[in-house]
Design a protein around this motif. Sequence first.
Motif, mmCIF file in Angstrom:
data_model
loop_
_atom_site.group_PDB
_atom_site.id
_atom_site.type_symbol
_atom_site.label_atom_id
_atom_site.label_comp_id
_atom_site.label_asym_id
_atom_site.label_seq_id
_atom_site.Cartn_x
_atom_site.Cartn_y
_atom_site.Cartn_z
ATOM 1 N N GLN A 233 52.698 32.956 20.452
ATOM 2 C CA GLN A 233 53.450 32.664 21.669
ATOM 3 C C GLN A 233 53.035 33.562 22.823
ATOM 4 O OE1 GLN A 233 55.263 30.158 21.963
ATOM 5 N NE2 GLN A 233 55.669 29.548 19.850
ATOM 6 N N ASN A 234 52.039 34.427 22.602
ATOM 7 C CA ASN A 234 51.729 35.455 23.579
ATOM 8 C C ASN A 234 50.596 35.068 24.503
ATOM 9 O OD1 ASN A 234 53.659 37.234 22.403
ATOM 10 N ND2 ASN A 234 52.169 37.751 20.817
ATOM 11 N N PHE A 235 50.571 35.733 25.648
ATOM 12 C CA PHE A 235 49.528 35.529 26.637
ATOM 13 C C PHE A 235 48.683 36.789 26.744
ATOM 14 C CE2 PHE A 235 50.737 31.583 28.816
ATOM 15 C CZ PHE A 235 51.995 31.378 28.289
ATOM 16 N N VAL A 236 47.374 36.591 26.894
ATOM 17 C CA VAL A 236 46.450 37.683 27.175
ATOM 18 C C VAL A 236 45.985 37.505 28.608
ATOM 19 C CG1 VAL A 236 44.293 38.814 26.559
ATOM 20 C CG2 VAL A 236 45.712 37.781 24.769
ATOM 21 N N PHE A 237 46.106 38.579 29.403
ATOM 22 C CA PHE A 237 45.787 38.499 30.821
ATOM 23 C C PHE A 237 44.418 39.089 31.129
ATOM 24 C CE2 PHE A 237 49.569 37.088 33.121
ATOM 25 C CZ PHE A 237 50.501 37.075 32.102
ATOM 26 N N GLY A 238 43.764 38.523 32.133
ATOM 27 C CA GLY A 238 42.554 39.108 32.666
ATOM 28 C C GLY A 238 42.883 40.314 33.525
ATOM 29 N N PRO A 239 41.855 41.054 33.970
ATOM 30 C CA PRO A 239 42.077 42.280 34.748
ATOM 31 C C PRO A 239 42.540 42.030 36.174
ATOM 32 C CG PRO A 239 39.745 41.837 34.550
ATOM 33 C CD PRO A 239 40.442 40.834 33.691
ATOM 34 N N GLY A 240 42.443 40.794 36.635
ATOM 35 C CA GLY A 240 42.919 40.470 37.984
ATOM 36 C C GLY A 240 41.823 40.489 39.028
ATOM 37 N N THR A 241 41.965 39.616 40.018
ATOM 38 C CA THR A 241 41.067 39.537 41.173
ATOM 39 C C THR A 241 41.889 39.754 42.430
ATOM 40 O OG1 THR A 241 39.600 37.949 40.079
ATOM 41 C CG2 THR A 241 39.504 38.073 42.502
ATOM 42 N N ARG A 242 41.496 40.753 43.204
ATOM 43 C CA ARG A 242 42.214 41.030 44.438
ATOM 44 C C ARG A 242 41.584 40.225 45.570
ATOM 45 N NH1 ARG A 242 45.834 44.821 45.960
ATOM 46 N NH2 ARG A 242 45.986 45.299 48.179
ATOM 47 N N LEU A 243 42.342 39.315 46.148
ATOM 48 C CA LEU A 243 41.884 38.476 47.255
ATOM 49 C C LEU A 243 42.375 39.045 48.577
ATOM 50 C CD1 LEU A 243 40.686 35.894 48.528
ATOM 51 C CD2 LEU A 243 42.888 34.769 48.049
ATOM 52 N N SER A 244 41.438 39.290 49.461
ATOM 53 C CA SER A 244 41.779 39.721 50.813
ATOM 54 C C SER A 244 41.410 38.605 51.775
ATOM 55 C CB SER A 244 41.024 41.008 51.185
ATOM 56 O OG SER A 244 41.377 42.063 50.332
ATOM 57 N N VAL A 245 42.385 38.144 52.563
ATOM 58 C CA VAL A 245 42.152 37.107 53.557
ATOM 59 C C VAL A 245 42.127 37.771 54.925
ATOM 60 C CG1 VAL A 245 42.963 34.950 54.562
ATOM 61 C CG2 VAL A 245 43.305 35.408 52.118
#
Lengths: 109, 116
Positions: free
Chosen positions: A95-107
């Motif tokens: 039932q668990n989720f594994v997350f990626g390290p994330g992408t920081r978007l700058s607009v």
Amino acid sequence: GQSLEQPSEVTAVEGAIVQINCTYQTSGFYGLSWYQQHDGGAPTFLSYNGLDGLEETGRFSSFLSRSDSYGYLLLQELQMKDSASYFCAVRNYGQNFVFGPGTRLSVLP
Amino acid sequence: NAGVTQTPKFQVLKTGQSMTLQCAQDMNHEYMSWYRQDPGMGLRLIHYSVGAGITDQGEVPNGYNVSRSTTEDFPLRLLSAAPSQTSVYFCASRQLGTGAFNSPLHFGNGTRLTVT
């Protein structure tokens, strides 16, 4: 083991289109999800792909190719408020989720 | 609807102190979980529960305990705080069962913990 890879940063201008890629290696797979997190805030759900193909929700679309263990989030007509971190996440056979390290978007204006 | 509520929002501890981070949800979700978020490392699962009386370890459980006596509450206990536990902690819940296959995680607003 399980791992997800995303670019650490992406920069784009208002009104543009940006694509954030995610590749994954997992022991089981029940779908790829995307979450948005503004600085100081909580992650919030954006989209889910359980099958191959494109899912569209307003300005945001998400794509999945299970054979390539690859997906992406597409943001169109970028707005300043889209500046945030974006995380891909895989639900494995539990039932668990594994997350990626994330992408920081700058607009930029 | 309150959703997922975490308290406190901020906490400073000295090494060796213990404390409990509170998490409550009002959506009747069976699944609850705790994540920690560190720069560049995404969200890592600490412990999770699929119902009252059932808990299990996630990816980084050492130094943390949990219990689930009710559907609504899922507290996280730090037994003896260490500087390595300085992080932002998020509680998240989701619906389980038939028809909820792709139900998303609902996150609380986080607890920012500093251990000196």
